[in-house]
Design a protein around this motif. Structure first.
Motif, PDB file in Angstrom:
ATOM      1  N   THR A   1      -8.626  -3.942   0.337  1.00 57.27           N
ATOM      2  CA  THR A   1      -7.737  -2.388   0.265  1.00 57.27           C
ATOM      3  C   THR A   1      -8.161  -1.392  -0.108  1.00 57.27           C
ATOM      4  O   THR A   1      -9.136  -1.572  -1.373  1.00 57.27           O
ATOM      5  CB  THR A   1      -6.037  -2.451  -0.048  1.00 57.27           C
TER       6      THR A   1
ATOM      7  N   ALA B   1      -4.244   1.671   0.441  1.00 57.86           N
ATOM      8  CA  ALA B   1      -3.640   2.778  -0.027  1.00 57.86           C
ATOM      9  C   ALA B   1      -3.387   4.145  -0.382  1.00 57.86           C
ATOM     10  O   ALA B   1      -4.104   4.579  -0.131  1.00 57.86           O
ATOM     11  CB  ALA B   1      -3.558   2.387  -2.085  1.00 57.86           C
TER      12      ALA B   1
ATOM     13  N   VAL C   1      -1.358  -5.383  -0.283  1.00 55.10           N
ATOM     14  CA  VAL C   1      -1.866  -5.309  -0.691  1.00 55.10           C
ATOM     15  C   VAL C   1      -3.075  -6.064  -0.764  1.00 55.10           C
ATOM     16  O   VAL C   1      -2.596  -7.759  -1.086  1.00 55.10           O
ATOM     17  CB  VAL C   1      -2.022  -4.745  -1.913  1.00 55.10           C
TER      18      VAL C   1
ATOM     19  N   ASN D   1      -1.359   2.551  -7.024  1.00 56.71           N
ATOM     20  CA  ASN D   1      -1.251   3.695  -6.338  1.00 56.71           C
ATOM     21  C   ASN D   1       0.187   3.921  -7.392  1.00 56.71           C
ATOM     22  O   ASN D   1       1.080   5.093  -6.614  1.00 56.71           O
ATOM     23  CB  ASN D   1      -1.090   2.780  -4.985  1.00 56.71           C
TER      24      ASN D   1
ATOM     25  N   THR E   1       0.722  -0.959  -0.143  1.00 59.07           N
ATOM     26  CA  THR E   1      -0.061   0.138  -0.014  1.00 59.07           C
ATOM     27  C   THR E   1       0.922   1.208   0.322  1.00 59.07           C
ATOM     28  O   THR E   1       0.516   2.438  -0.580  1.00 59.07           O
ATOM     29  CB  THR E   1      -0.854  -0.022   1.254  1.00 59.07           C
TER      30      THR E   1
END
Length: 440
Positions: A53, A201, A49, A318, A41
């Motif tokens: 999440t 995240a 993750v 992310n 994350t």
């Protein structure tokens, strides 16, 4: 069925190669849900993750806003061709005629004609959305409503305000009551204080030394309707199942879902058309109903339905290269699960001419296009100061016989086009679905 272990291997290797710290993939195929994850994350506080999440899904939120609006339509409280002023009597635009003619349909199909990428406020007050809409009389009107489709965040902010006004409650409360709760999306939230107490995240910028955490949430309350939802991949699969007809009749029925997925505006590249407000594509004969999101080039997502095949895939990431990762995942699924391998095409190109060079204003940034047709993405200084990540230069090339443009080094498909005015002069650069007005 193809072995999803191969997809997991691709996800692991490509995420690492692209510098995507973490990603979650959801696949719905032949009635079964599959969740695949990779990475962490945050590179500063690494936590694996999982399917639970939370990621910021960005503009896929627009389809949630639209689903609530269509629920109101089914219940006789909203009319697709009802004028916005019917629901917001004091609403103003810079162009009085445009304000008078603007309808809910224009908002849903990105055809409102006013500047679409606007500044966020910095408030979390209940009145933040209404305060933002009150300033719309300062937005340039680029073209009359219904004339042209140009991706419009501001239009969905306005649609959120219409939902708020019709329901008589804050936008976020209306969405939870109408959409999230009926679909069992208990891991989807609008407010950062809801997300930070759960596994989530954080966004990353990719530097020479690798991905680095950027300490920003990304959006304030006035932008919730256009892109503010944080959600898990499991919740996104629940949402996908509903829009594929596997999740009951609430918040909207089958006929309304089909209406939302039908083409209402033909736009040309990069999509074949726009629904209400789905972005429509086709690959190897398979009709795709899509969306995706981008929060400040820090968290990027993709969301793809193939309604006739009962298929969905979503990728939550992310960092900025997550867009590329999402396409790789989607293409793998389409090829190996639906036998829809993209066809190899190479467009015929032509030499650029000086008439295309100039500055094209998209509101929060400009495209500076040189005579060689390289488009430089220039953010406004205040956005740079706020830590918003820019985009690399985009070398474009003209397609033979028209004003369409493609990526010079990868001319497999058109990505935009130059638009001319009635006198035949270049007036807009229509890129990534947005019409940027020529100012020089």
């Amino acid at each position: 069925m193809a072995d999803l272990n191969h997809l997991q291997s691709l996800l692991d290797s490509e995420a690492k190669s692209l510098h995507v710290p973490g990603a979650a993939v959801g696949v719905l195929f032949e009635g079964a849900e599959h969740v695949l994850t990779t990475g962490v994350t945050s590179v500063d506080a690494p936590v694996p993750v999982t399917g639970d999440t939370l990621f910021q899904i960005g503009s896929t939120t627009k389809t949630v806003t639209a689903t609530a609006a269509m629920h109101l339509l089914e219940n006789g409280r909203l009319d697709l061709d009802g004028r916005v002023r019917r629901y917001l009597p004091g609403f103003r635009l810079a162009d009085e005629r445009a304000a008078e003619e603007l309808t809910v349909r224009h908002l849903l199909t990105h055809t409102g004609g006013f500047l679409g990428d606007i500044d966020d406020g910095e408030s979390w007050d209940t009145g933040a959305l209404a305060a933002s809409i009150d300033a719309y009389d300062q937005l340039p009107q680029l073209f009359p409503p219904g004339t042209l489709a140009s991706y419009n965040n501001a239009g969905f902010r306005l649609l959120g305000r219409v939902v708020e006004a019709v329901c008589g409650e804050p936008y976020e409360d209306a969405i939870r009551r109408i959409v999230l709760d009926p679909l069992g999306m208990s891991s989807s939230f609008f407010f950062p204080w809801e997300a930070v107490t759960r596994p989530h995240a954080v966004g990353h910028a990719v530097r020479e030394e690798g991905p680095q955490v950027v300490h920003t949430w990304g959006l304030f309350r006035d932008a919730m309707a256009e892109g503010g939802l944080a959600s898990s991949v499991r919740d996104q699969l629940r949402y996908a199942a509903f829009h594929l007809g596997a999740g009951g009749e609430a918040p909207v029925g089958a006929a309304t879902r089909e209406l939302m997925q039908r083409e209402h505006v033909r736009i040309g590249v990069p999509w074949t058309g726009i629904g209400l407000p789905w972005l429509l594509e086709e690959q190897a004969g398979v009709r795709l109903v899509t969306h995706g999101g981008n929060i400040g080039n820090l968290q990027l997502s993709t969301f793809v339905l193939a309604p006739e095949r009962g298929f969905a895939v979503t990728t939550l990431t992310n960092s900025a290269p997550g867009k590329v990762l999402g396409k790789l995942v989607t293409d793998w699924c389409l090829e190996h699960l639906l036998d829809a391998k993209p066809q190899a095409v190479r467009l015929t190109l032509r030499e650029p001419t000086p008439e295309y060079a100039g500055s094209y204003d998209a509101g929060q940034w400009t495209f500076e296009v040189d005579e060689g047709l390289t488009a430089r993405f220039v953010l406004r200084p205040e956005l740079v100061a706020a830590g918003v990540e820019g985009m690399p230069d985009m070398p474009l090339a003209l397609v033979e016989g028209c004003d369409d443009v493609t990526i010079a080094g990868d001319p497999r498909q058109a990505v935009g086009r130059f638009l001319r005015d009635d006198a035949g002069e270049i007036a807009f650069l229509h890129l990534a679905g947005r019409a940027a007005r020529r100012i020089r």
